[in-house]
Each structure stands twice: as C-alpha cells, then as structure tokens.
Design a protein around this motif. Structure first.
Motif, PDB file in Angstrom:
ATOM      1  N   ARG A   1       0.850  -1.186   0.000  1.00  0.00           N
ATOM      2  CA  ARG A   1       0.000   0.000   0.000  1.00  0.00           C
ATOM      3  C   ARG A   1       0.880   1.229   0.000  1.00  0.00           C
ATOM      4  NH1 ARG A   1      -4.368   0.249  -1.895  1.00  0.00           N
ATOM      5  NH2 ARG A   1      -4.937   1.990  -0.605  1.00  0.00           N
ATOM      6  N   LYS A   2       0.478   2.219  -0.788  1.00  0.00           N
ATOM      7  CA  LYS A   2       1.187   3.487  -0.801  1.00  0.00           C
ATOM      8  C   LYS A   2       0.531   4.423   0.214  1.00  0.00           C
ATOM      9  CE  LYS A   2       1.431   5.414  -4.732  1.00  0.00           C
ATOM     10  NZ  LYS A   2       1.363   5.914  -6.099  1.00  0.00           N
TER      11      LYS A   2
ATOM     12  N   ILE B   1      -1.057   7.802   1.715  1.00  0.00           N
ATOM     13  CA  ILE B   1      -1.834   8.881   1.105  1.00  0.00           C
ATOM     14  C   ILE B   1      -1.001  10.148   1.184  1.00  0.00           C
ATOM     15  CG2 ILE B   1      -3.920  10.283   1.366  1.00  0.00           C
ATOM     16  CD1 ILE B   1      -5.215   7.684   2.475  1.00  0.00           C
TER      17      ILE B   1
ATOM     18  N   CYS C   1      -0.043  14.303   0.827  1.00  0.00           N
ATOM     19  CA  CYS C   1      -0.577  15.522   1.415  1.00  0.00           C
ATOM     20  C   CYS C   1      -0.032  16.715   0.643  1.00  0.00           C
ATOM     21  CB  CYS C   1      -0.214  15.628   2.888  1.00  0.00           C
ATOM     22  SG  CYS C   1       1.563  15.680   3.193  1.00  0.00           S
TER      23      CYS C   1
ATOM     24  N   LYS D   1      -4.549  14.228   0.532  1.00  0.00           N
ATOM     25  CA  LYS D   1      -5.111  14.066  -0.809  1.00  0.00           C
ATOM     26  C   LYS D   1      -6.118  12.926  -0.740  1.00  0.00           C
ATOM     27  CE  LYS D   1      -1.042  15.763  -3.233  1.00  0.00           C
ATOM     28  NZ  LYS D   1       0.003  15.422  -4.192  1.00  0.00           N
TER      29      LYS D   1
ATOM     30  N   PHE E   1      -8.730  12.227  -2.257  1.00  0.00           N
ATOM     31  CA  PHE E   1      -9.305  11.680  -3.485  1.00  0.00           C
ATOM     32  C   PHE E   1      -8.630  10.386  -3.917  1.00  0.00           C
ATOM     33  CE2 PHE E   1      -6.197  14.959  -4.529  1.00  0.00           C
ATOM     34  CZ  PHE E   1      -5.314  14.264  -5.333  1.00  0.00           C
ATOM     35  N   THR E   2      -7.533  10.025  -3.276  1.00  0.00           N
ATOM     36  CA  THR E   2      -6.851   8.770  -3.611  1.00  0.00           C
ATOM     37  C   THR E   2      -7.313   7.615  -2.716  1.00  0.00           C
ATOM     38  OG1 THR E   2      -5.010   9.248  -2.122  1.00  0.00           O
ATOM     39  CG2 THR E   2      -4.793  10.008  -4.403  1.00  0.00           C
ATOM     40  N   GLN E   3      -8.231   7.889  -1.794  1.00  0.00           N
ATOM     41  CA  GLN E   3      -8.686   6.874  -0.855  1.00  0.00           C
ATOM     42  C   GLN E   3      -9.886   6.103  -1.402  1.00  0.00           C
ATOM     43  OE1 GLN E   3      -9.142   9.771   2.437  1.00  0.00           O
ATOM     44  NE2 GLN E   3      -8.040   8.237   3.626  1.00  0.00           N
ATOM     45  N   TYR E   4     -10.078   4.896  -0.872  1.00  0.00           N
ATOM     46  CA  TYR E   4     -11.242   4.074  -1.183  1.00  0.00           C
ATOM     47  C   TYR E   4     -11.981   3.782   0.113  1.00  0.00           C
ATOM     48  CZ  TYR E   4      -8.801   3.360  -5.577  1.00  0.00           C
ATOM     49  OH  TYR E   4      -8.152   3.561  -6.761  1.00  0.00           O
TER      50      TYR E   4
ATOM     51  N   ASP F   1      -9.313   2.245   2.694  1.00  0.00           N
ATOM     52  CA  ASP F   1      -8.333   3.174   3.248  1.00  0.00           C
ATOM     53  C   ASP F   1      -8.829   3.877   4.511  1.00  0.00           C
ATOM     54  OD1 ASP F   1      -6.291   2.825   1.364  1.00  0.00           O
ATOM     55  OD2 ASP F   1      -7.277   4.165  -0.040  1.00  0.00           O
TER      56      ASP F   1
END
Length: 115
Positions: free
Chosen positions: A52-53, A55, A57, A81, A83-86, A90
């Motif tokens: 996992r990368k 998130i 900022c 950021k 908008f990169t989460q699910y 996440d």
C-alpha cells in the motif's frame, strides 16, 4: 519546532509573487500548523500495510487581508489528498472540523433571544 522540510511545498506558493522577506512568514505559518497538529495529537503513526502506498498531502496556503488591503496573517493548512482513498479500504471514519467559537456564541445568542 516541527521540521517543515519533509512536507511538500504547495504548488500554489510557487505561483505567488512573494517577496523574499515574505517567504519566511509562509514557512512560519507552516511550522505553526505542524506544531498545532502535533500538540492536538491529530494523527497516530502506524506501520504501513504491505503493498500500500501512503496517502499524500499538500500545503494549502492563504494570505488573509484586512479590509484596507494590508496583510492580516499568513495561513497554511496541511491537507490529505483524500481523493486517492477508497471507502472501507483506506478509511472507516471521517473527520469533521469543529465549529468556531464565534459561531457557537451566535447560535446560543439567537436561541436565548427566541427562548
């Protein structure tokens, strides 16, 4: 004092025409924000899950002005950021900022007037 060098500089700052004497004020606002986040225990460091990368900022900076146009203060906020989460993967919970003290006072004043 917090180390702001390890956090990314917002691209917005690069597009501002800030005199060299004003740049240190933006840096100070960033350091103040990091110190406030640390004092409020805003986050807890946990081990990164495998494959996992993290998130990212970014800094959102703003120069607040008085009504006469003079500078009131330099503000800096470190934002995720998101908008990169699910959802469900996440994060499970969301954070909602608290109301300002003045807003609560105004609400209570109106409530008291109306009984």
């Amino acid at each position: 004092m917090a180390n702001i060098e390890k956090f990314p500089k917002n691209k917005f700052i690069g597009s501002l025409t800030i005199k060299n004497s004003g740049r240190h004020l933006i840096d100070q606002a960033m350091a103040d924000e990091l110190n406030a986040l640390a004092q409020n225990h805003t986050w807890v460091l946990v081990p990164q899950p495998p494959h996992r990368k993290p998130i990212g900022c970014k800094w959102v900076c703003k120069i607040k002005h008085y009504t006469d146009g003079s500078i009131e203060q330099y503000k800096a906020r470190l934002v995720a950021k998101g908008f990169t989460q699910y959802e469900g993967f996440d994060y499970q919970k969301t954070f909602s900022p608290m109301a300002k003290h003045v807003t609560i006072q105004a609400f209570l004043l109106v409530a008291a007037i109306r009984n």
